[in-house]
Enzyme design. Structure first.
Site, mmCIF file in Angstrom:
data_model
loop_
_atom_site.group_PDB
_atom_site.id
_atom_site.type_symbol
_atom_site.label_atom_id
_atom_site.label_comp_id
_atom_site.label_asym_id
_atom_site.label_seq_id
_atom_site.Cartn_x
_atom_site.Cartn_y
_atom_site.Cartn_z
ATOM 1 N N CYS A 13 22.318 -76.476 55.997
ATOM 2 C CA CYS A 13 23.761 -76.240 56.137
ATOM 3 C C CYS A 13 24.461 -77.399 56.840
ATOM 4 O O CYS A 13 25.684 -77.467 56.844
ATOM 5 C CB CYS A 13 24.013 -74.957 56.919
ATOM 6 N N CYS A 53 27.969 -72.589 62.475
ATOM 7 C CA CYS A 53 28.486 -71.277 62.095
ATOM 8 C C CYS A 53 28.596 -70.348 63.319
ATOM 9 O O CYS A 53 28.133 -70.680 64.411
ATOM 10 C CB CYS A 53 27.578 -70.661 61.044
ATOM 11 N N CYS A 99 19.714 -69.127 61.620
ATOM 12 C CA CYS A 99 20.628 -69.872 62.500
ATOM 13 C C CYS A 99 20.165 -69.793 63.958
ATOM 14 O O CYS A 99 20.402 -70.714 64.735
ATOM 15 C CB CYS A 99 22.037 -69.320 62.402
ATOM 16 N N ASP A 126 24.485 -77.946 60.077
ATOM 17 C CA ASP A 126 24.893 -77.630 61.449
ATOM 18 C C ASP A 126 24.054 -78.420 62.458
ATOM 19 O O ASP A 126 22.867 -78.647 62.239
ATOM 20 C CB ASP A 126 24.729 -76.130 61.727
HETATM 21 FE FE1 FES Z 1 23.998 -73.323 59.635
HETATM 22 FE FE2 FES Z 1 24.092 -70.928 60.581
HETATM 23 S S1 FES Z 1 24.719 -71.565 58.631
HETATM 24 S S2 FES Z 1 23.094 -72.626 61.440
#
Ligand code: FES
Length: 124
Positions: A34, A59, A103, A36
């Site tokens: 993702c 997120c 996550c 992040d």
């Molecule tokens: Fe990336 Fe939650 S969607 S850590």
């Protein structure tokens, strides 16, 4: 997708957000799927985590788990912090939607990376 009240509380009133200028352990981890990214900053004195903060670009679940995880390791021994699992953090938040469990792994990995950084700086 529904988040628990505790997740929303930690997302909206995030605790311990920011940097520690004189941190002696810094961990950076990311989720390649993702994109992040999370930084964990630790101030460790006499094997105790005297201060901890985080910066997370991610997120709702990633931010809430970082906020809770950092809260949980403040004031405890490094050896105890190393045992903090993403499961324990998720339970403390009254759970996460199934598709968001991955996550929560970021916070556990970030803390471990910061402690590893501390050891690499102090044990030479
Ligand atoms: Fe990336 Fe939650 S969607 S850590």
């Amino acid at each position: 997708m529904r988040y628990s009240a505790k997740v929303m509380e930690h997302f909206q009133n995030t605790k311990n957000y920011g940097k520690i200028d004189n941190a002696n352990g810094i961990g950076k981890v990311g989720n390649t799927k993702c994109g992040d990214v999370m930084w964990i900053y630790l101030k460790i004195e006499d094997e105790i985590i005297s201060d901890a903060k985080f910066e997370t670009f991610g997120c709702v679940a990633a931010i809430a788990t970082s906020s809770m995880a950092v809260d949980m390791i403040k004031g405890i021994k490094i050896s105890e912090a190393l045992e903090l699992s993403n499961k324990a953090v998720t339970e403390a938040l009254d759970g996460l939607p199934k598709e968001k469990h991955h996550c929560s792994v970021l916070a556990e990995e970030g803390i471990q990376a910061a402690i590893k950084d501390y050891y690499s700086k102090t044990t030479k």
